[in-house]
Design an enzyme around this catalytic site. Structure first.
Site, PDB file in Angstrom:
ATOM      1  N   GLU A   1       0.864  -1.180   0.000  1.00  0.00           N
ATOM      2  CA  GLU A   1       0.000   0.000   0.000  1.00  0.00           C
ATOM      3  C   GLU A   1       0.901   1.229   0.000  1.00  0.00           C
ATOM      4  O   GLU A   1       1.622   1.477   0.972  1.00  0.00           O
ATOM      5  CB  GLU A   1      -0.897   0.030   1.239  1.00  0.00           C
ATOM      6  CG  GLU A   1      -2.046  -0.940   1.188  1.00  0.00           C
ATOM      7  CD  GLU A   1      -2.933  -0.836   2.428  1.00  0.00           C
ATOM      8  OE1 GLU A   1      -4.047  -1.371   2.376  1.00  0.00           O
ATOM      9  OE2 GLU A   1      -2.517  -0.226   3.440  1.00  0.00           O
TER      10      GLU A   1
ATOM     11  N   ASP B   1      -5.095   8.857  10.794  1.00  0.00           N
ATOM     12  CA  ASP B   1      -3.801   8.260  11.114  1.00  0.00           C
ATOM     13  C   ASP B   1      -3.291   8.731  12.467  1.00  0.00           C
ATOM     14  O   ASP B   1      -3.512   9.872  12.877  1.00  0.00           O
ATOM     15  CB  ASP B   1      -2.783   8.602  10.027  1.00  0.00           C
ATOM     16  CG  ASP B   1      -3.089   7.883   8.729  1.00  0.00           C
ATOM     17  OD1 ASP B   1      -3.247   6.650   8.776  1.00  0.00           O
ATOM     18  OD2 ASP B   1      -3.181   8.536   7.681  1.00  0.00           O
TER      19      ASP B   1
END
Length: 260
Positions: A41, A52
């Site tokens: 990814e 995140d």
């Protein structure tokens, strides 16, 4: 090529593109594939990565400060594809960088770079008609995130519209390492399987061989993100590719070693 997992469980390795540099990201990705990663990814650095945790936020900040842009990420993707034609390759991004780049242009360039699929963290499946149309036109796999708190109708829509694999979030919250897998993750995978025969990859918090083994008991693949990004952060650019490869090999320790 189609996304697939050659191991049980498979490994999906997340990298923040451009941290510490475009060249080192490419080298880390290739070493990771050679060490056993099924899918890479490539994370598009973004200035406001709300989903995140602090580790990936710092990596994004460093990559943005270095000037890493969508075009750089796609160039890395094309170089990985040329070097390792059989590896799975996903562009991992927020919606804003796609809109700045242009949706049609993005899907065309991502497909041209050899990406297999795209995961847009803040793309809501109920609002994804135009995105799905463009992805289907370009032959790219749209990968959606399913959370333990997702209602059944959303899980069904995610399962219906995803291709390649479904990304199951192991817990509610931001990315980052955790001590053990929660029961929520196994229950979520079971719910996804009610509507989809696609592989299911579990992410958020997986950081060691024990976690990977736990995920392998109920899912098809484990996603390793913050643990790898943190390892890159702690390593010199020269040492990072080998350090990541060694870490990935350690995630596949024999089951007997986990019980000692």
């Amino acid at each position: 090529m189609a996304l697939s997992f050659n191991h049980k469980p498979g490994l999906v390795v997340y990298l923040t593109a451009g941290d510490p540099s475009v060249e080192v990201t490419r080298a880390i990705a290739i070493e990771a594939i050679d060490a056993g990663a099924d899918v890479i990814e490539l994370g598009v650095p973004f200035s406001d990565p709300l989903a995140d945790g602090p580790v990936i936020q710092r990596a994004s900040e460093r990559a943005v400060a270095r000037g890493t842009r969508m075009a750089d990420v796609l160039r890395i993707a094309s170089e990985i594809r040329a070097a390792r034609p059989k590896a799975g390759l996903v562009i991992f991004t927020y919606l804003n960088p796609i809109l700045r780049y242009g949706l049609s242009r993005f899907v065309d360039d991502a497909a041209g770079a050899g990406a297999d699929g795209v995961l847009v963290t803040d793309m809501i499946v109920e609002e994804a008609d135009e995105y799905l149309s463009e992805m289907n036109r370009a032959g790219l796999s749209p990968i959606f995130l399913a959370a333990p708190t997702s209602p059944d109708d959303r899980i069904e829509a995610i399962a219906t519209h995803s291709k390649g694999f479904v990304y199951a979030i192991s817990r509610v919250g931001i990315t980052g390492k955790q001590q053990s897998m929660t029961a929520d993750a196994a229950a979520l995978v079971a719910r996804i399987r009610r509507w989809s025969g696609l592989p299911v990859a579990v992410g958020f918090g997986i950081s060691n061989a024990e976690h990977v083994a736990q995920v392998g008991e109920f899912a098809d693949a484990a996603v390793i993100g913050s643990a790898i990004v943190e390892l890159v952060e702690r390593s010199t650019p020269e040492a990072a590719p080998e350090a990541v490869a060694r870490f990935i090999k350690g995630l596949r320790l024999p089951q007997a070693a986990l019980t000692r």
